[in-house]
Design an enzyme around this catalytic site. Sequence first.
Site, short mmCIF file in Angstrom:
data_model
loop_
_atom_site.label_atom_id
_atom_site.label_comp_id
_atom_site.label_asym_id
_atom_site.label_seq_id
_atom_site.Cartn_x
_atom_site.Cartn_y
_atom_site.Cartn_z
CB CYS A 57 -7.29 -0.58 33.02
SG CYS A 57 -6.09 0.73 33.35
CG HIS A 108 -9.36 2.31 35.62
ND1 HIS A 108 -8.66 1.13 35.76
CD2 HIS A 108 -10.63 1.95 35.31
CE1 HIS A 108 -9.48 0.11 35.55
NE2 HIS A 108 -10.68 0.59 35.27
CG HIS A 120 -13.46 -1.32 34.10
ND1 HIS A 120 -12.90 -1.18 35.34
CD2 HIS A 120 -14.80 -1.47 34.33
CE1 HIS A 120 -13.84 -1.22 36.27
NE2 HIS A 120 -15.00 -1.41 35.68
#
Length: 161
Positions: A57, A108, A120
């Site tokens: 990510c 994240h 993402h």
Amino acid sequence: MRYFLLCGVTLLLAACSSTPDQAPPPTSRNQAFDGFYQQWRGVPYRMGGNSRAGLDCSAFTQLAYQQVFGLSLPRTTTSQANLGQPITRSQLRHGDLVFFKTGWNQYHVGVYTGAGEFIHASTSKGVIRSRLDNVYWRKHYWQARRMDPILLMVQQSAYGS
């Protein structure tokens, strides 16, 4: 030396505070992130990866900011979460970074693309578009940050990035 650099940049920022925002117009920013997403859509997740063979990510957001804005972000999610200006969910606009706390020491990050969505690198589905109001993401939402180019320069020089 850093103190003087920081003071100089601060004075420069104060002197330039009346200049218009140099960010790309919203429509071109939207198109740029949408184009970036189309290039990377479906690329699998790979921890530590930063290529079409697989990426994580923070590599995804790092590459997005490099391609769309020409800005260098740090490599890790926690480092990215310490930069920029914190904003509320109601202030989100296209291109802001959204952060999630997904575990005890796990984070994240994705790029907000408007209309309650973000792009993402998902651990299970690779590069995808998701909704912030999804049960999982809503539960794990942590913070959002706006990455202003001048502020990034000051912060990165102060942190030695």
